[in-house]
Design an enzyme around this catalytic site. Structure first.
Site, PDB file in Angstrom:
ATOM      1  CB  SER A 181      -0.930   0.005   1.213  1.00  0.00           C
ATOM      2  OG  SER A 181      -0.177  -0.031   2.404  1.00  0.00           O
ATOM      3  CG  HIS A 209      -3.522  -0.775  -2.367  1.00  0.00           C
ATOM      4  ND1 HIS A 209      -4.089   0.477  -2.392  1.00  0.00           N
ATOM      5  CD2 HIS A 209      -3.349  -1.091  -1.054  1.00  0.00           C
ATOM      6  CE1 HIS A 209      -4.231   0.914  -1.146  1.00  0.00           C
ATOM      7  NE2 HIS A 209      -3.797  -0.022  -0.317  1.00  0.00           N
ATOM      8  CE  LYS A 240      -7.498   0.477   0.470  1.00  0.00           C
ATOM      9  NZ  LYS A 240      -7.575   1.386   1.588  1.00  0.00           N
TER      10      LYS A 240
END
Ligand SMILES: Cc1ncc(COP(=O)(O)O)c(C=O)c1O
Length: 393
Positions: A181, A209, A240
């Site tokens: 991250s 991610h 995200k």
């Protein structure tokens, strides 16, 4: 006690580690309003630009009309609505696993899952750069924790050997992220899978991610590398690239059934609003559509523009995800750079201890498919100027 907590805050300030909330006065997007000023946003995790999309808003609004605002109870009482069930079957299909379970956040997912699956008799081996939620989950489980230097397969193997020798009856969990991250680099998942097989360990991979960014339809790095069958516990977030909020675990049906019975973060918390589940469903449908693939390609096109414009030596040689760190080391220097960029009209906050190690402060630049080429070029120009100033100064 008028001075209560004041000293701690003063110490944080003296160490350039004091944090303050910044109010965003506008919609999500590449341009946001901060203190009445429009700035270019290079700090969000909305990698595909879905958080403000009309079709996402429509999905959430329809769900509010049909199911109301709140879920009214925890999942096991009466909070498990049709949107939650739809989301979980979509997630399982998307990740090509037997089943899935959704939590109210990625943080709750990690904490709830590791503490439910591991106990005092077990061993959890974590990558040094694993997210705070994974560390907290490991701590809460009371398992023995071992940490290996970032992506260091030799040290990982020596921990596995240690566990085999010293705790032969323990369940051993290897915990890593597929895209890290704060560094944006990738884990060597194929090699980690080989090790987990050699030592009979279980593998937990957080794809927070990677989903939306990597692999066909943004299914993540696990799918791209063809190791889905060997990752026992796949974690992800809805917060995200999917543009919503929440987290999930995908894996075998029995794993999911056990979590439903044991994960306290799921059992003892009100279910997330059904509208968020419906918006997340819309995001998954989008990612699986040709428009979704085009959007993901646009993200990678934007990352190429960024790479082409960055001064050499400022960032890692190879961009491996939508996260690009600009290293400073010193906390105050990173803060100064962030303030300078904000003055120039770019929102790129400094990331400091304890999010990263002491002395590893950085700017965390993130790129979205929604950025325009000229927006990215203006950032690289500013970063070049900043770099020249720092080399001179
Ligand atoms: C790798 C990783 N895992 C988990 C989380 C937690 O996810 P959420 O923001 O949905 O709580 C984050 C985000 O902060 C993250 O970066």
């Amino acid at each position: 006690m008028p001075r209560l907590f004041e000293e701690e805050l003063t110490v944080l300030e003296q160490r350039s580690l004091l944090r303050k909330l910044r109010e965003i006065e506008s919609q999500p997007g590449t341009i946001v309003t901060v203190q009445g000023r429009q700035v270019l946003n290079f700090s969000s995790n909305d990698y595909l630009g879905l958080a403000g999309e009309q079709f996402m808003r429509d999905a959430a609004k329809r769900a509010i009309d049909e199911y109301g605002v709140g879920a009214t109870a925890s999942r096991l009482v009466c909070g498990n609505t049709t949107p939650h069930a739809m989301l979980e079957s979509k997630l399982a299909e998307f990740k090509r696993t037997e089943a899935a379970v959704a939590f109210s956040s990625g943080y709750a997912t990690a904490v709830g899952t590791l503490s439910a699956l591991a106990s005092r008799a077990d061993v959890i081996i974590l990558d040094k750069l694993a997210h705070a939620s994974l560390i907290d989950g490991a701590r809460l489980s009371n398992a023995t924790i071992r940490v290996f230097p970032h992506n260091d397969l030799k040290k990982l193997e020596s921990h596995l050997q240690w566990a085999k020798d010293e705790a032969p009856d323990a369940r051993v969990f290897i915990v890593t992220e597929s895209i890290f991250s704060m560094d944006g680099d990738r884990a060597p998942l194929v090699e980690i899978v080989a090790l987990k097989q050699d030592y009979g360990a279980l593998l937990v991979v957080d794809e927070a991610h990677a989903v939306g960014v990597i692999g066909d339809n943004g299914r993540g790095l696990v799918d791209k590398l063809g190791v889905t069958a060997h990752v026992d516990i796949q974690m992800g977030t809805l917060s995200k690239a999917l543009g919503v909020a929440g987290g999930y675990i995908c894996g075998k049906r029995k794993l999911i059934d056990l979590l439903i019975n044991r994960a306290r973060a799921l059992i003892y918390s009100t279910a997330p609003p059904p509208a968020l589940a419906m918006a997340a469903c819309a995001a998954i449908d989008f990612m699986e559509s040709p428009e979704g693939e085009a959007r993901r390609r646009r993200l990678w096109g934007n990352l190429k523009v960024l790479a082409a414009g960055l001064p050499t030596g400022l960032t890692p040689e190879k961009i491996q995800s939508a996260i690009v760190p600009v290293m400073f080391g010193d906390e105050e220097r990173a803060l100064e750079a962030a303030r300078w960029l904000l003055e120039k009209g770019f929102l790129v906050p400094a990331i400091r201890y304890p999010t990263v190690a002491r002395g590893a402060a950085r700017l965390r630049v993130t790129v979205s498919a929604a950025h325009m080429t000229d927006q990215i070029e203006s950032l690289t120009e500013a970063l070049r100027l900043m770099h020249e100033k720092s080399v001179e100064g």
